[in-house]
Design a protein around this motif. Sequence first.
Motif, PDB file in Angstrom:
ATOM      1  N   GLY A 165     -72.566 -15.743  44.800  1.00 48.75           N
ATOM      2  CA  GLY A 165     -73.759 -15.535  45.730  1.00 48.75           C
ATOM      3  C   GLY A 165     -73.335 -15.585  47.270  1.00 48.75           C
ATOM      4  N   LEU A 166     -72.743 -16.772  47.703  1.00 48.27           N
ATOM      5  CA  LEU A 166     -72.306 -16.576  49.015  1.00 48.27           C
ATOM      6  C   LEU A 166     -71.046 -15.743  49.556  1.00 48.27           C
ATOM      7  CD1 LEU A 166     -72.445 -20.455  49.776  1.00 48.27           C
ATOM      8  CD2 LEU A 166     -74.081 -18.737  50.894  1.00 48.27           C
ATOM      9  N   LEU A 167     -70.182 -15.590  48.530  1.00 47.78           N
ATOM     10  CA  LEU A 167     -68.853 -14.828  48.699  1.00 47.78           C
ATOM     11  C   LEU A 167     -69.248 -13.079  48.721  1.00 47.78           C
ATOM     12  CD1 LEU A 167     -66.510 -16.764  46.313  1.00 47.78           C
ATOM     13  CD2 LEU A 167     -66.299 -16.553  48.868  1.00 47.78           C
ATOM     14  N   SER A 168     -70.486 -12.989  48.210  1.00 50.05           N
ATOM     15  CA  SER A 168     -70.914 -11.638  48.290  1.00 50.05           C
ATOM     16  C   SER A 168     -71.925 -11.318  49.336  1.00 50.05           C
ATOM     17  CB  SER A 168     -71.394 -11.024  46.846  1.00 50.05           C
ATOM     18  OG  SER A 168     -72.448 -11.834  46.421  1.00 50.05           O
ATOM     19  N   VAL A 203     -69.416  -2.858  53.079  1.00 50.16           N
ATOM     20  CA  VAL A 203     -69.316  -4.160  52.738  1.00 50.16           C
ATOM     21  C   VAL A 203     -68.168  -4.885  52.634  1.00 50.16           C
ATOM     22  CG1 VAL A 203     -69.829  -5.655  50.945  1.00 50.16           C
ATOM     23  CG2 VAL A 203     -71.451  -3.867  51.389  1.00 50.16           C
ATOM     24  N   TRP A 204     -66.894  -4.118  52.104  1.00 48.23           N
ATOM     25  CA  TRP A 204     -65.714  -4.877  52.420  1.00 48.23           C
ATOM     26  C   TRP A 204     -65.184  -5.277  53.891  1.00 48.23           C
ATOM     27  CZ3 TRP A 204     -63.147  -8.167  49.420  1.00 48.23           C
ATOM     28  CH2 TRP A 204     -63.146  -7.747  47.968  1.00 48.23           C
ATOM     29  N   THR A 205     -65.207  -4.194  54.709  1.00 50.61           N
ATOM     30  CA  THR A 205     -65.037  -4.244  55.844  1.00 50.61           C
ATOM     31  C   THR A 205     -65.634  -5.337  56.542  1.00 50.61           C
ATOM     32  OG1 THR A 205     -64.619  -1.858  56.035  1.00 50.61           O
ATOM     33  CG2 THR A 205     -64.860  -3.023  58.388  1.00 50.61           C
ATOM     34  N   VAL A 228     -73.836  -4.298  42.578  1.00 49.57           N
ATOM     35  CA  VAL A 228     -72.635  -4.081  41.823  1.00 49.57           C
ATOM     36  C   VAL A 228     -71.793  -4.875  42.835  1.00 49.57           C
ATOM     37  CG1 VAL A 228     -72.309  -1.812  42.579  1.00 49.57           C
ATOM     38  CG2 VAL A 228     -71.067  -2.301  40.821  1.00 49.57           C
ATOM     39  N   VAL A 229     -72.069  -4.912  44.101  1.00 51.75           N
ATOM     40  CA  VAL A 229     -71.288  -5.465  45.172  1.00 51.75           C
ATOM     41  C   VAL A 229     -71.447  -7.072  44.728  1.00 51.75           C
ATOM     42  CG1 VAL A 229     -71.342  -6.442  47.527  1.00 51.75           C
ATOM     43  CG2 VAL A 229     -71.701  -3.826  47.175  1.00 51.75           C
ATOM     44  N   HIS A 230     -72.256  -7.603  44.383  1.00 55.28           N
ATOM     45  CA  HIS A 230     -72.472  -8.947  44.041  1.00 55.28           C
ATOM     46  C   HIS A 230     -71.674  -9.270  42.757  1.00 55.28           C
ATOM     47  CE1 HIS A 230     -73.730 -13.258  43.085  1.00 55.28           C
ATOM     48  NE2 HIS A 230     -74.243 -12.692  42.050  1.00 55.28           N
ATOM     49  N   GLU A 231     -71.657  -8.498  41.846  1.00 56.71           N
ATOM     50  CA  GLU A 231     -71.019  -8.709  40.644  1.00 56.71           C
ATOM     51  C   GLU A 231     -69.427  -8.594  40.568  1.00 56.71           C
ATOM     52  OE1 GLU A 231     -73.385  -9.629  38.947  1.00 56.71           O
ATOM     53  OE2 GLU A 231     -75.201  -8.239  38.323  1.00 56.71           O
ATOM     54  N   LEU A 232     -69.231  -7.608  41.432  1.00 53.23           N
ATOM     55  CA  LEU A 232     -67.600  -7.478  41.445  1.00 53.23           C
ATOM     56  C   LEU A 232     -67.014  -8.322  42.573  1.00 53.23           C
ATOM     57  CD1 LEU A 232     -67.446  -3.672  41.235  1.00 53.23           C
ATOM     58  CD2 LEU A 232     -66.942  -5.002  39.522  1.00 53.23           C
ATOM     59  N   ILE A 233     -67.489  -8.275  43.656  1.00 49.12           N
ATOM     60  CA  ILE A 233     -66.750  -9.071  44.695  1.00 49.12           C
ATOM     61  C   ILE A 233     -67.417 -10.594  44.652  1.00 49.12           C
ATOM     62  CG2 ILE A 233     -66.815  -9.663  47.236  1.00 49.12           C
ATOM     63  CD1 ILE A 233     -67.561  -6.650  47.656  1.00 49.12           C
ATOM     64  N   GLY A 234     -68.122 -11.070  44.064  1.00 46.30           N
ATOM     65  CA  GLY A 234     -68.509 -12.175  43.911  1.00 46.30           C
ATOM     66  C   GLY A 234     -68.147 -12.923  42.648  1.00 46.30           C
ATOM     67  N   HIS A 235     -68.417 -12.119  41.588  1.00 44.48           N
ATOM     68  CA  HIS A 235     -68.152 -12.463  40.174  1.00 44.48           C
ATOM     69  C   HIS A 235     -66.661 -12.216  39.498  1.00 44.48           C
ATOM     70  CE1 HIS A 235     -71.710 -15.150  39.526  1.00 44.48           C
ATOM     71  NE2 HIS A 235     -72.540 -13.990  40.113  1.00 44.48           N
TER      72      HIS A 235
END
Length: 270
Positions: free
Chosen positions: A209-212, A57-59, A146-153
């Motif tokens: 939501g968009l950032l993740s 996901v990060w890549t 957890v991707v949305h929560e950490l990377i987004g929020h």
Amino acid sequence: MDTPSLVVLDRDHPGFRDPVYRARRDAIARLALAHRDGDPPPRVEYAEEEHSVWSVVWTNLAPIHDRYACSAWFDGDRRLRLSRTRVPQFIEVNAQLQPMTGFCLMPVAGLVTPGAFLRELGRGVFLSTQYMRHASAPLYTPEPDVVHELIGHAASLANADFALLNRRFGEVAMTLSDDAMQPLIRAYWYSLEFGVIRDAGALKVYGAGLLSSFGECGRFETSAELVPFDLDVMAETPFDPTDYQRRLFVAPSFEAMKHGVLAWLAKRAR
Ligand SMILES: [Fe+2]
């Protein structure tokens, strides 16, 4: 007799036919259900496959962030310095985040009303899921993971402006009944979840939501109707959390969004 699943997945969920994934989701939901207010968040021992999804996901998101993420998100991201190869533990994220802006992540099994979610923000608690999306579709999730929560929020919440905005939403939510909450829920959705701004002539994204979301952040410019930022209109516009957003509200700048949201919230507190 089979034990009924704690977590119910839709038939079109990528993990619907995967019993191992479903058991995993149940186990992580149980950790959240066993959590008591005041206790630190539970550790989830993520499997190598889950760490790989995080890494993939990060890549894929990094070039999209380079193009679209607003400077306030980059500020938070630089401060929090989330690992890009191992799924971070909430307890470790909190140890960094709390001294910065007073926010901490606390686990939720998945079932929480938007009103309950918003009210917790008022005391600096960000209710978050800890499960990972299904490994067969690392760039897609039909629900916040957890991707949305950490990377987004979480990355956003390390920035003072994002923390202030989240806190104010929560403080106003604490004064409202569930019946009076709908405008606040929609305003949060179209700003801190899916908000877009202009910055030096370019479109930038500040919504978690968009950032993740690899898919949505990569195509919103052409697939969504972009309309002017207007909180009264946002507060009356229904949304569908299960699909790409059809309409996004574009503020003239991050500062204009911030001051607009704070002024709008100040009028709504009871
Ligand atoms: Fe979110």
